[in-house]
Design an enzyme around this catalytic site. Structure first.
Site, short mmCIF file in Angstrom:
data_model
loop_
_atom_site.label_atom_id
_atom_site.label_comp_id
_atom_site.label_asym_id
_atom_site.label_seq_id
_atom_site.Cartn_x
_atom_site.Cartn_y
_atom_site.Cartn_z
N LYS A 79 -11.22 -5.78 3.97
CA LYS A 79 -10.78 -5.28 2.67
C LYS A 79 -11.83 -5.46 1.58
CE LYS A 79 -5.83 -5.86 3.61
NZ LYS A 79 -5.69 -6.93 4.60
N LYS A 135 -12.41 -13.11 0.01
CA LYS A 135 -11.41 -12.53 0.90
C LYS A 135 -11.31 -13.29 2.21
CE LYS A 135 -8.20 -9.75 1.64
NZ LYS A 135 -7.59 -10.91 2.33
N SER A 138 -8.87 -9.19 7.92
CA SER A 138 -8.70 -8.66 6.56
C SER A 138 -9.92 -8.80 5.67
CB SER A 138 -7.50 -9.33 5.88
OG SER A 138 -6.29 -8.77 6.34
N SER A 156 -3.64 -10.12 0.17
CA SER A 156 -4.16 -9.36 1.31
C SER A 156 -3.17 -8.31 1.80
CB SER A 156 -4.51 -10.32 2.46
OG SER A 156 -5.34 -9.68 3.41
#
Length: 387
Positions: free
Chosen positions: A59, A224, A56, A116
């Site tokens: 992202k 992130k 993730s 997320s």
């Protein structure tokens, strides 16, 4: 000018006291990089260009394209986004969007950054580009523009639940590049990446940040986390202290504890050993006289970055000296070399930075010179008559 700025950046990186990767930090992370946000200088690296699955952390690019769309006016924070069947079907971390459910762009961004949410990432991709595939094309185009040579995206989430996900690869260095771009040019994202706990759906659904550094590491600004079985535990972590903001990226860690400890070790190293100083002091530099110019003088400014990254131990011994041309003849081009700013720490040379013209100064025409001569003569005559 572009070549000059590139050479300057190379010079500054060479002049740092500790080369990137020269210190063994004993990280648990198999791949890692530490980058200064302001200058883009790599302060530490280990297998930084190894191509790995990012989970993730993908992202970061999704958020970058969203923020670029917002800041350009293409979309707004209060626009309403409708969840498609494809978005609602996304697995992994999510806020459990139902087909046809609507949510504002702001709540979508909050859900992506804090929890997320894969379903929100897909919904935003479709909202901006019409389809996830179209959005992924934009992701790869933007990656190329940023010089992310190790990167190929196949989705906007980092999920590895489809055959093509094996081709979804990037590197710690490339993640640092896109993280820097997001934080440096779209600082509003920090309103969301620094949230510890919040809600959406008018308080009915709680969000808890997957980045534990937000609560437990001083100065954290984001960014992130990521995890899949193929990617392992990943993190792009950013923090700011005493005017210095750093991005630490760790990939393919065997546990969540390893990723946070590795990121903290990188950030601690950066804050303990490096500092940013302004290239130019607050006082303006003296103007350079312009002969035969439409303006009598031109202001010099430092070319390139406004801040210089140095070894922290040198901060108190920094001195600056300026050498300027006594005068220049018009026309003067914007960016024309006017002198040199030399920065030292004690006797050690840190940088020699070109000083250039802030603006264009045109050359007086013969007509303007004649009118100026007549004006001066008239003033002299008037002065003589008054006597």
């Amino acid at each position: 000018m572009k070549k000059r700025m590139v050479c300057l950046a190379l010079l500054l990186s060479l002049l740092l006291a500790v080369p990137a990767g020269a210190v063994d930090l004993q990280l648990a992370a198999p791949s890692a990089v530490l980058m200064d946000l302001a200058t883009g200088t790599v302060l530490y690296e280990s297998n930084a260009h190894e191509r790995l699955a990012p989970a993730s952390v993908t992202k970061v690019m999704t958020l970058l394209l969203i923020m670029e769309a917002i800041d350009s006016g293409k979309i707004s924070w209060q626009d309403t986004v409708t969840a498609s069947e494809a978005a609602a079907a996304k697995g992994g971390s999510q806020v459990y969007l139902k087909v046809g459910e609507t949510m504002t762009v702001e709540d979508m961004v909050k859900s992506i950054t804090v929890s997320s949410a894969n379903d929100c990432a897909c919904a935003m991709a479709e909202f901006i580009a019409g389809s996830e595939a179209g959005f992924v094309e934009k992701m790869n185009d933007r990656a190329r523009e940023l010089g992310m040579e190790d990167t190929h995206f196949v989705n906007c989430t980092g999920l590895d639940d489809e055959p093509s996900a094996a081709e979804h690869l990037t590197s710690a260095y490339d993640i640092a590049l896109m993280s820097r771009e997001l934080l440096l040019h779209h600082p509003d994202i920090k309103k969301y990446t620094t949230i510890w706990m919040d809600t959406v759906r008018d308080g009915a659904f709680g969000l808890a940040n997957t980045n534990k550094l937000v609560r437990f590491y001083e100065g954290t600004t984001g960014l992130k986390t990521g995890y899949t079985s193929a990617a392992g535990h990943c993190l792009s972590a950013s923090a700011q202290r005493d005017g210095l903001e750093l991005v630490a990226v760790v990939l393919h860690c065997s546990s969540s504890t390893d990723r946070f400890q590795s990121a903290k070790a990188l950030l601690d190293y950066g804050f303990a050993n490096f500092a940013l100083i302004p290239v130019q002091e607050e006082a303006e530099l003296p103007e350079v006289p312009v002969v035969l110019g439409e303006a009598a003088a031109v202001r010099p400014v430092a070319a390139g970055e406004s801040q210089l990254l140095i070894d922290k131990a040198q901060k108190q011994s920094v001195t600056r000296s300026v050498e300027l041309e006594p005068q220049v003849e018009a026309p003067v081009s914007q960016g024309q070399r006017l002198g040199t700013l030399t920065i030292r720490a004690g006797e050690e040379l840190l940088a020699q930075i070109p000083l250039v013209a802030e603006s264009f100064v045109g050359r007086l025409t013969w007509g303007q010179l004649f009118r100026d001569f007549l004006g001066r003569a008239a003033m002299a005559d008037a002065g003589g008559n008054q006597k």
